[in-house]
Write an enzyme that holds these catalytic residues in place. Structure first.
Site, mmCIF file in Angstrom:
data_model
loop_
_atom_site.group_PDB
_atom_site.id
_atom_site.type_symbol
_atom_site.label_atom_id
_atom_site.label_comp_id
_atom_site.label_asym_id
_atom_site.label_seq_id
_atom_site.Cartn_x
_atom_site.Cartn_y
_atom_site.Cartn_z
ATOM 1 C CE LYS A 1 -4.108 -2.145 0.828
ATOM 2 N NZ LYS A 1 -3.650 -3.539 0.685
HETATM 3 C C1 LIG Z 1 -4.066 -4.680 -0.002
HETATM 4 C C2 LIG Z 1 -3.198 -5.890 -0.084
HETATM 5 C C3 LIG Z 1 -3.396 -6.897 -1.048
HETATM 6 C C4 LIG Z 1 -4.524 -6.839 -2.059
HETATM 7 O O1 LIG Z 1 -4.342 -5.859 -3.021
HETATM 8 P P1 LIG Z 1 -5.603 -5.357 -3.884
HETATM 9 O O2 LIG Z 1 -5.089 -4.224 -4.680
HETATM 10 O O3 LIG Z 1 -6.639 -4.945 -2.875
HETATM 11 O O4 LIG Z 1 -6.051 -6.503 -4.697
HETATM 12 C C5 LIG Z 1 -2.524 -7.983 -1.070
HETATM 13 N N1 LIG Z 1 -1.529 -8.084 -0.169
HETATM 14 C C6 LIG Z 1 -1.307 -7.150 0.774
HETATM 15 C C7 LIG Z 1 -0.209 -7.351 1.748
HETATM 16 C C8 LIG Z 1 -2.122 -6.019 0.856
HETATM 17 O O5 LIG Z 1 -1.904 -5.100 1.815
#
Ligand SMILES: *Cc1c(COP(=O)(O)O)cnc(C)c1O
Length: 495
Positions: free
Chosen positions: A112
């Site tokens: 993120k």
């Molecule tokens: C948010 C997240 C995901 C999923 O990503 P999306 O864009 O919501 O599909 C996968 N792994 C981690 C560690 C995340 O924080």
């Protein structure tokens, strides 16, 4: 010529990138989509000579056409700086014939950060461009990860404040410690006595509170959201797929125009949609492999063409993928429906009233680039252990879901194209699940003891993000009932 953005739900007016970023969600509840996906205007050979920041500029400039060169470069340089613990920002690590694209070298050691470190700068630049004089107040409810990444992104960004609500007894001890130790005069973290849904509902009410909006406007504030559907989060995620391919080319790991497959551990469908955009921009990607955990709505969707959220919600060891409504999928639905907002709105209407919808055969035919599968909890743990024993490389639970699905795909299809796999979190973020997968004996140890064990085992230094919270003082200790969220917000803003 400017690229415009349209809502996925109605034929309303097209807006510029900066307006779409400021609004987040369109007034009709739809998501903003560019009228077309631009093609790269530099060759992959040229891109292979560029730094991450330079690549980011080459990609983002094609989407956010109403930003000037200096505006964009300033946003990029403020985002991808020494908050990251490696100069290359998103390194590729080869293990067992797969290229792991490590997206966890930012402030909160999860992917993120890739988008949330630039979003604050895109937002305040967008505000300036649109003559918004108010200070932007970001309001977020979090079940753990997004809250911390947003706090880290917005901390000390002039012209913004951020308020994060989390369920006081509903996040892990490490997640709570990460949030309540957050520095920055413009940050405010509040635990609420309730669960995540209470926090989320409370935040939605505050967003919709006209009286509060008036009071805030008079005092020079307005709310905005750092939600993952903001186009200002999606576009920066396209960058690392372009960068990854360019790096493989530079290192001679792929030949000119050689197609690769991309595997993405998926929750909200944002990260994999970014890979789809990269493909459409001209990156030689064949398959987009969508990996789910036991909440396998997307696997079922790609198998049957039916999206059905009516099922039990499973708590897994990859909590950031425990999602039954993948909100970014709406953009793919809209595009494969032929950019038909009316059709898409009907599907989304059905989703909200009956919890399901079925797409047409014609739309399914446009989704053959995608392959979906899922990994059970056991398969996820086995994958962590097997990869560690074979190569010494330790991956987190989310990444392991993708690795397990990648194996299934290869066995099923015999496709041996090279693979870039999005590694979305550091194993240090999910230490207990990771260590237990390797050996059940670790379960007896304390959280920080496990961190040290993992560091020895993986031969990787404990990340700064974890070192910091061992000793950091608690700076936020406000706890409130969900009924009092409005008072708490007003007090923080001095209203
Ligand atoms: C948010 C997240 C995901 C999923 O990503 P999306 O864009 O919501 O599909 C996968 N792994 C981690 C560690 C995340 O924080």
């Amino acid at each position: 010529m400017d690229l415009f953005y349209r809502s996925t739900r109605s034929k309303g007016e097209a807006v510029k990138a900066s307006q779409a970023i400021l609004k987040g969600l369109a007034d009709d509840g739809g998501l903003y989509v560019p009228e077309s996906v631009p093609s790269l205007d530099k060759s992959l050979e040229e891109l292979s000579q560029m730094t991450y920041q330079e690549t980011a500029y080459e990609v983002i400039k094609l989407f956010f056409t109403d930003f000037t060169e200096s505006e964009l470069k300033e946003c990029i340089n403020k985002a991808y700086d020494n908050k990251f613990d490696t100069e290359v920002i998103a390194p590729l690590v080869e293990a067992d014939r797969t290229y792991y694209l490590e997206l966890f070298h930012g402030a909160t050691i999860a992917f993120k950060d890739m988008a949330l470190s630039i979003l604050p700068h895109l937002l305040i630049t967008s505000a300036k461009k649109n003559n918004v004089k108010n200070e932007i107040v970001i309001l977020t409810a979090t079940s753990g990860d997004t809250g911390k990444a947003a706090l880290a992104g917005f901390a000390d960004v002039k012209g913004t404040r951020i308020i994060v609500f989390y369920p006081k007894n509903g996040v892990s001890p490490i997640q709570e410690k990460q949030m309540v130790t957050q520095k920055g005069d413009n940050t405010f973290v509040v635990g609420i006595t309730g669960n995540f849904d209470d926090a989320q509902t409370g935040v939605k009410q505050l967003f919709g509170d006209k009286e509060l909006a008036d009071i805030m406007d008079k005092a020079g504030f307005q709310f905005s959201s750092a939600n993952s559907i903001n186009i200002g989060r999606l576009v920066p995620q396209v960058v690392y797929y372009v960068y990854a391919y360019a790096q493989l080319l530079k290192e001679g790991k792929v030949g000119k125009d050689e197609k690769i497959n991309v595997v993405v551990p998926t929750g909200n469908f944002g990260n994999i949609l970014a890979a789809y955009f990269a493909k459409n921009m001209g990156v030689p990607i064949a398959k987009l492999i969508c990996a789910s955990n036991e909440n396998k709505v997307l696997y079922d969707f790609f198998e049957t063409g039916i999206y059905d959220r009516n099922r039990d919600f499973v708590l897994t060891s990859s909590p950031s993928m425990d999602i039954l409504i993948s909100s970014n999928l709406e953009r793919l639905i809209y595009l494969t429906a032929g950019a038909d907002a009316e059709k898409n709105a009907a599907f989304m209407g059905a989703l909200s009233t009956t919890g399901k919808y079925e797409i047409t055969a014609d739309m399914r035919a446009k989704m053959t680039d995608f392959y979906g599968n899922y990994a059970s909890e056991q398969e996820t743990a086995d994958t962590i252990k097997a990869l560690y024993e074979k190569t010494g490389y330790v991956i987190d639970t989310h990444t392991a879901v993708a690795a397990a699905v990648c194996d299934k795909y290869k066995k099923e299809t015999g496709d041996n194209a090279k693979v870039v796999l999005a590694s979305t979190a550091s194993p240090f973020k999910f230490t207990r699940s990771v260590m237990n997968a390797i050996d059940a004996k670790y379960d007896a140890m304390g959280d920080f003891e496990l961190v040290d064990e993992l560091s020895k085992l993986a031969k990787v230094k404990v990340p700064r993000a974890i070192e910091e919270i061992r000793t950091a003082p608690v700076l936020h200790d406000t706890v409130c009932d969900k009924e009092d969220m409005k008072d708490v917000v007003m007090k923080f803003l001095g209203l």
